[in-house]
Design a protein around this motif. Structure first.
Motif, PDB file in Angstrom:
ATOM      1  N   VAL A 115      29.940   4.931 -22.051  1.00 38.38           N
ATOM      2  CA  VAL A 115      30.355   5.639 -20.851  1.00 38.38           C
ATOM      3  C   VAL A 115      30.724   4.628 -19.772  1.00 38.38           C
ATOM      4  O   VAL A 115      30.097   3.582 -19.646  1.00 38.38           O
ATOM      5  N   GLU A 116      31.767   4.947 -19.006  1.00 41.23           N
ATOM      6  CA  GLU A 116      32.113   4.141 -17.840  1.00 41.23           C
ATOM      7  C   GLU A 116      31.680   4.916 -16.605  1.00 41.23           C
ATOM      8  O   GLU A 116      32.075   6.064 -16.405  1.00 41.23           O
ATOM      9  N   PHE A 117      30.856   4.281 -15.781  1.00 40.23           N
ATOM     10  CA  PHE A 117      30.348   4.901 -14.556  1.00 40.23           C
ATOM     11  C   PHE A 117      31.137   4.394 -13.361  1.00 40.23           C
ATOM     12  O   PHE A 117      31.313   3.191 -13.204  1.00 40.23           O
ATOM     13  N   GLN A 118      31.577   5.285 -12.530  1.00 40.79           N
ATOM     14  CA  GLN A 118      32.264   4.945 -11.280  1.00 40.79           C
ATOM     15  C   GLN A 118      31.171   4.770 -10.224  1.00 40.79           C
ATOM     16  O   GLN A 118      30.594   5.749  -9.764  1.00 40.79           O
ATOM     17  N   VAL A 119      30.858   3.531  -9.870  1.00 43.71           N
ATOM     18  CA  VAL A 119      29.762   3.247  -8.947  1.00 43.71           C
ATOM     19  C   VAL A 119      30.029   3.909  -7.599  1.00 43.71           C
ATOM     20  O   VAL A 119      31.087   3.719  -7.003  1.00 43.71           O
ATOM     21  N   GLY A 120      29.072   4.712  -7.166  1.00 47.96           N
ATOM     22  CA  GLY A 120      29.195   5.408  -5.887  1.00 47.96           C
ATOM     23  C   GLY A 120      30.073   6.642  -5.936  1.00 47.96           C
ATOM     24  O   GLY A 120      30.394   7.213  -4.891  1.00 47.96           O
ATOM     25  N   GLY A 121      30.481   7.058  -7.141  1.00 52.45           N
ATOM     26  CA  GLY A 121      31.348   8.231  -7.266  1.00 52.45           C
ATOM     27  C   GLY A 121      32.683   7.986  -6.588  1.00 52.45           C
ATOM     28  O   GLY A 121      33.238   6.902  -6.669  1.00 52.45           O
ATOM     29  N   ASP A 122      33.191   8.990  -5.883  1.00 51.26           N
ATOM     30  CA  ASP A 122      34.512   8.861  -5.256  1.00 51.26           C
ATOM     31  C   ASP A 122      34.509   7.983  -4.009  1.00 51.26           C
ATOM     32  O   ASP A 122      35.562   7.605  -3.510  1.00 51.26           O
ATOM     33  N   LYS A 123      33.330   7.621  -3.502  1.00 49.34           N
ATOM     34  CA  LYS A 123      33.246   6.745  -2.315  1.00 49.34           C
ATOM     35  C   LYS A 123      33.466   5.286  -2.662  1.00 49.34           C
ATOM     36  O   LYS A 123      33.918   4.502  -1.837  1.00 49.34           O
ATOM     37  N   GLY A 124      33.073   4.913  -3.883  1.00 55.88           N
ATOM     38  CA  GLY A 124      33.221   3.526  -4.303  1.00 55.88           C
ATOM     39  C   GLY A 124      32.101   2.634  -3.782  1.00 55.88           C
ATOM     40  O   GLY A 124      31.048   3.096  -3.354  1.00 55.88           O
ATOM     41  N   TRP A 125      32.365   1.333  -3.825  1.00 53.79           N
ATOM     42  CA  TRP A 125      31.402   0.292  -3.434  1.00 53.79           C
ATOM     43  C   TRP A 125      31.670  -0.051  -1.976  1.00 53.79           C
ATOM     44  O   TRP A 125      32.510  -0.890  -1.671  1.00 53.79           O
ATOM     45  N   VAL A 126      31.000   0.658  -1.067  1.00 53.10           N
ATOM     46  CA  VAL A 126      31.186   0.486   0.379  1.00 53.10           C
ATOM     47  C   VAL A 126      29.827   0.438   1.058  1.00 53.10           C
ATOM     48  O   VAL A 126      28.828   0.878   0.502  1.00 53.10           O
ATOM     49  N   ILE A 127      29.805  -0.066   2.275  1.00 50.31           N
ATOM     50  CA  ILE A 127      28.553  -0.084   3.036  1.00 50.31           C
ATOM     51  C   ILE A 127      28.117   1.357   3.273  1.00 50.31           C
ATOM     52  O   ILE A 127      28.887   2.159   3.805  1.00 50.31           O
ATOM     53  N   PRO A 128      26.898   1.716   2.859  1.00 47.78           N
ATOM     54  CA  PRO A 128      26.447   3.097   3.048  1.00 47.78           C
ATOM     55  C   PRO A 128      26.183   3.409   4.522  1.00 47.78           C
ATOM     56  O   PRO A 128      25.956   2.496   5.321  1.00 47.78           O
ATOM     57  N   PRO A 129      26.209   4.692   4.869  1.00 46.92           N
ATOM     58  CA  PRO A 129      25.863   5.072   6.240  1.00 46.92           C
ATOM     59  C   PRO A 129      24.459   4.571   6.576  1.00 46.92           C
ATOM     60  O   PRO A 129      23.594   4.496   5.705  1.00 46.92           O
ATOM     61  N   SER A 130      24.218   4.250   7.822  1.00 46.02           N
ATOM     62  CA  SER A 130      22.922   3.670   8.229  1.00 46.02           C
ATOM     63  C   SER A 130      21.738   4.561   7.873  1.00 46.02           C
ATOM     64  O   SER A 130      20.651   4.074   7.605  1.00 46.02           O
ATOM     65  N   LYS A 131      21.944   5.854   7.828  1.00 40.81           N
ATOM     66  CA  LYS A 131      20.841   6.763   7.504  1.00 40.81           C
ATOM     67  C   LYS A 131      20.533   6.816   6.007  1.00 40.81           C
ATOM     68  O   LYS A 131      19.555   7.407   5.595  1.00 40.81           O
ATOM     69  N   ASN A 132      21.374   6.210   5.178  1.00 40.18           N
ATOM     70  CA  ASN A 132      21.176   6.251   3.730  1.00 40.18           C
ATOM     71  C   ASN A 132      21.350   4.866   3.107  1.00 40.18           C
ATOM     72  O   ASN A 132      22.217   4.655   2.274  1.00 40.18           O
ATOM     73  N   SER A 133      20.495   3.935   3.494  1.00 36.92           N
ATOM     74  CA  SER A 133      20.617   2.561   3.001  1.00 36.92           C
ATOM     75  C   SER A 133      20.240   2.423   1.523  1.00 36.92           C
ATOM     76  O   SER A 133      20.463   1.380   0.927  1.00 36.92           O
TER      77      SER A 133
END
Length: 179
Positions: free
Chosen positions: A30-48
Protein backbone atom coordinates in the motif's frame (compact mmCIF):
# COMPACT_ATOMS: atom_id res chain seq x y z
CA UNK A 1 -13.88 -44.77 -24.03
CA UNK A 2 -15.66 -45.13 -20.66
CA UNK A 3 -12.27 -45.52 -18.92
CA UNK A 4 -10.97 -42.35 -20.60
CA UNK A 5 -14.04 -40.37 -19.52
CA UNK A 6 -13.71 -41.67 -15.95
CA UNK A 7 -10.02 -40.72 -15.85
CA UNK A 8 -10.73 -37.15 -17.02
CA UNK A 9 -13.52 -36.77 -14.45
CA UNK A 10 -11.17 -37.94 -11.70
CA UNK A 11 -8.54 -35.44 -12.86
CA UNK A 12 -11.05 -32.59 -12.76
CA UNK A 13 -12.27 -33.59 -9.28
CA UNK A 14 -8.69 -33.92 -8.05
CA UNK A 15 -7.84 -30.51 -9.52
CA UNK A 16 -10.85 -28.91 -7.78
CA UNK A 17 -9.84 -30.53 -4.48
CA UNK A 18 -6.30 -29.19 -4.85
CA UNK A 19 -7.52 -25.70 -5.69
CA UNK A 20 -9.81 -25.57 -2.67
CA UNK A 21 -7.08 -26.77 -0.29
CA UNK A 22 -4.41 -24.26 -1.39
CA UNK A 23 -3.91 -21.14 0.67
CA UNK A 24 -2.40 -18.60 -1.69
CA UNK A 25 -0.65 -15.87 0.24
CA UNK A 26 -1.35 -12.50 -1.34
CA UNK A 27 0.68 -9.61 0.00
CA UNK A 28 -0.68 -6.29 -1.17
CA UNK A 29 1.61 -3.33 -0.76
CA UNK A 30 0.00 0.00 0.00
CA UNK A 31 1.12 3.56 -0.68
CA UNK A 32 0.09 5.99 2.06
CA UNK A 33 -0.35 9.69 1.31
CA UNK A 34 1.19 11.26 4.43
CA UNK A 35 -1.25 13.72 5.97
CA UNK A 36 -3.99 12.81 3.49
CA UNK A 37 -4.94 15.66 1.16
CA UNK A 38 -3.09 18.24 3.31
CA UNK A 39 0.31 16.71 2.67
CA UNK A 40 3.51 17.29 4.67
CA UNK A 41 2.94 20.78 6.12
CA UNK A 42 3.33 22.49 9.47
CA UNK A 43 0.25 21.48 11.47
CA UNK A 44 -2.02 24.07 13.07
CA UNK A 45 -0.72 25.14 16.49
CA UNK A 46 -3.64 23.45 18.23
CA UNK A 47 -2.76 20.07 16.69
CA UNK A 48 1.00 19.60 16.97
CA UNK A 49 0.52 15.79 17.06
CA UNK A 50 -1.30 15.73 13.70
CA UNK A 51 1.08 13.32 11.96
CA UNK A 52 1.45 10.89 14.86
CA UNK A 53 -2.34 10.85 15.19
CA UNK A 54 -2.59 10.11 11.46
CA UNK A 55 0.06 7.37 11.71
CA UNK A 56 -1.67 5.71 14.67
CA UNK A 57 -4.84 5.28 12.59
CA UNK A 58 -3.00 3.33 9.88
CA UNK A 59 -1.42 -0.09 9.74
CA UNK A 60 1.99 -0.17 8.04
CA UNK A 61 3.69 -3.31 6.74
CA UNK A 62 7.08 -4.07 5.21
CA UNK A 63 7.20 -2.91 1.54
CA UNK A 64 4.45 -0.31 2.00
CA UNK A 65 5.46 3.17 0.86
CA UNK A 66 4.89 6.67 2.21
CA UNK A 67 4.35 9.57 -0.18
CA UNK A 68 5.25 13.00 1.21
CA UNK A 69 4.01 15.97 -0.83
CA UNK A 70 5.24 19.41 0.23
CA UNK A 71 6.54 22.78 -0.93
CA UNK A 72 9.84 24.30 0.22
CA UNK A 73 10.51 21.68 2.87
CA UNK A 74 12.23 18.32 3.28
CA UNK A 75 11.85 14.84 4.77
CA UNK A 76 14.51 13.20 6.92
CA UNK A 77 14.62 9.75 8.49
CA UNK A 78 16.49 10.02 11.78
CA UNK A 79 17.21 8.16 15.01
CA UNK A 80 14.88 8.34 18.01
CA UNK A 81 17.28 10.72 19.78
CA UNK A 82 17.45 13.05 16.77
CA UNK A 83 13.66 12.92 16.47
CA UNK A 84 13.26 13.98 20.11
CA UNK A 85 15.78 16.83 19.65
CA UNK A 86 14.31 17.84 16.25
CA UNK A 87 17.67 17.95 14.55
CA UNK A 88 20.02 15.76 12.57
CA UNK A 89 23.37 16.45 11.05
CA UNK A 90 23.58 12.94 9.56
CA UNK A 91 20.09 11.65 8.60
CA UNK A 92 19.67 8.08 7.40
CA UNK A 93 17.56 9.46 4.54
CA UNK A 94 17.07 12.96 3.11
CA UNK A 95 14.87 14.31 0.33
CA UNK A 96 13.69 17.79 -0.61
CA UNK A 97 12.17 17.29 -4.07
CA UNK A 98 8.57 18.11 -3.05
CA UNK A 99 7.25 14.62 -3.83
CA UNK A 100 9.16 12.07 -1.78
CA UNK A 101 8.34 8.36 -1.78
CA UNK A 102 9.88 6.33 1.04
CA UNK A 103 9.70 2.52 1.14
CA UNK A 104 9.28 0.89 4.56
CA UNK A 105 11.81 -1.91 4.11
CA UNK A 106 11.86 -3.54 7.56
CA UNK A 107 9.70 -3.90 10.66
CA UNK A 108 10.18 -1.49 13.55
CA UNK A 109 9.97 2.22 14.23
CA UNK A 110 10.80 4.90 11.66
CA UNK A 111 11.32 8.52 12.75
CA UNK A 112 10.58 11.31 10.25
CA UNK A 113 11.25 15.03 10.70
CA UNK A 114 11.31 18.14 8.57
CA UNK A 115 14.81 19.44 7.87
CA UNK A 116 13.72 23.08 7.73
CA UNK A 117 14.66 25.05 10.85
CA UNK A 118 11.74 25.36 13.27
CA UNK A 119 9.32 23.11 11.37
CA UNK A 120 9.95 19.97 13.44
CA UNK A 121 9.53 21.93 16.69
CA UNK A 122 6.14 23.11 15.39
CA UNK A 123 4.95 19.52 14.83
CA UNK A 124 6.24 18.53 11.39
CA UNK A 125 7.46 15.13 12.56
CA UNK A 126 6.11 11.61 12.73
CA UNK A 127 6.79 8.12 14.07
CA UNK A 128 5.75 5.14 11.95
CA UNK A 129 5.53 1.63 13.37
CA UNK A 130 6.01 -1.06 10.70
CA UNK A 131 4.57 -4.45 11.62
CA UNK A 132 6.18 -7.86 11.17
CA UNK A 133 5.10 -9.90 8.17
CA UNK A 134 1.71 -11.52 8.71
CA UNK A 135 0.42 -15.05 8.29
CA UNK A 136 -2.13 -15.77 5.51
CA UNK A 137 -5.08 -15.72 7.95
CA UNK A 138 -4.05 -12.31 9.32
CA UNK A 139 -3.60 -11.03 5.77
CA UNK A 140 -7.15 -12.14 4.89
CA UNK A 141 -8.51 -10.32 7.94
CA UNK A 142 -6.70 -7.15 6.95
CA UNK A 143 -8.16 -7.24 3.43
CA UNK A 144 -11.62 -6.71 4.92
CA UNK A 145 -10.35 -3.51 6.55
CA UNK A 146 -8.90 -2.03 3.35
CA UNK A 147 -11.70 0.52 2.93
CA UNK A 148 -10.85 2.15 6.27
CA UNK A 149 -7.19 2.43 5.18
CA UNK A 150 -8.22 4.10 1.94
CA UNK A 151 -10.21 6.73 3.85
CA UNK A 152 -7.05 7.71 5.70
CA UNK A 153 -4.93 8.26 2.62
CA UNK A 154 -3.81 4.73 1.80
CA UNK A 155 -3.74 3.76 -1.87
CA UNK A 156 -3.35 0.13 -2.97
CA UNK A 157 -0.41 -0.30 -5.30
CA UNK A 158 -0.97 -1.74 -8.78
CA UNK A 159 0.45 -5.23 -8.23
CA UNK A 160 0.17 -8.01 -5.71
CA UNK A 161 2.96 -10.42 -4.83
CA UNK A 162 2.02 -14.09 -4.60
CA UNK A 163 3.83 -16.80 -2.74
CA UNK A 164 6.28 -18.18 -5.29
CA UNK A 165 6.54 -21.55 -3.58
CA UNK A 166 2.77 -22.11 -3.61
CA UNK A 167 2.55 -21.16 -7.26
CA UNK A 168 5.41 -23.50 -8.20
CA UNK A 169 3.84 -26.44 -6.31
CA UNK A 170 0.46 -25.80 -7.88
CA UNK A 171 1.93 -25.55 -11.39
CA UNK A 172 3.87 -28.81 -10.91
CA UNK A 173 0.77 -30.66 -9.72
CA UNK A 174 -1.31 -29.29 -12.58
CA UNK A 175 1.33 -30.40 -15.08
CA UNK A 176 1.47 -33.89 -13.58
CA UNK A 177 -2.31 -34.27 -13.73
CA UNK A 178 -2.68 -33.37 -17.37
CA UNK A 179 0.56 -34.82 -18.75
Amino acid sequence: MAFSLFTNSCKVLLLLALLSSFNFLAVVCVEFQVGGDKGWVIPPSKNSHLYNDWASKNRFKVDDTLRFEYKKDSVLVVTQEEYEKCRSSHPMFFSNNGNTVYKLDQPGLFYFISGVAGHCERGLKMIIKVLELESPSQSANQTTNSTSSQKSGALPMAGATYSLTSMMIFTSLLGALFA
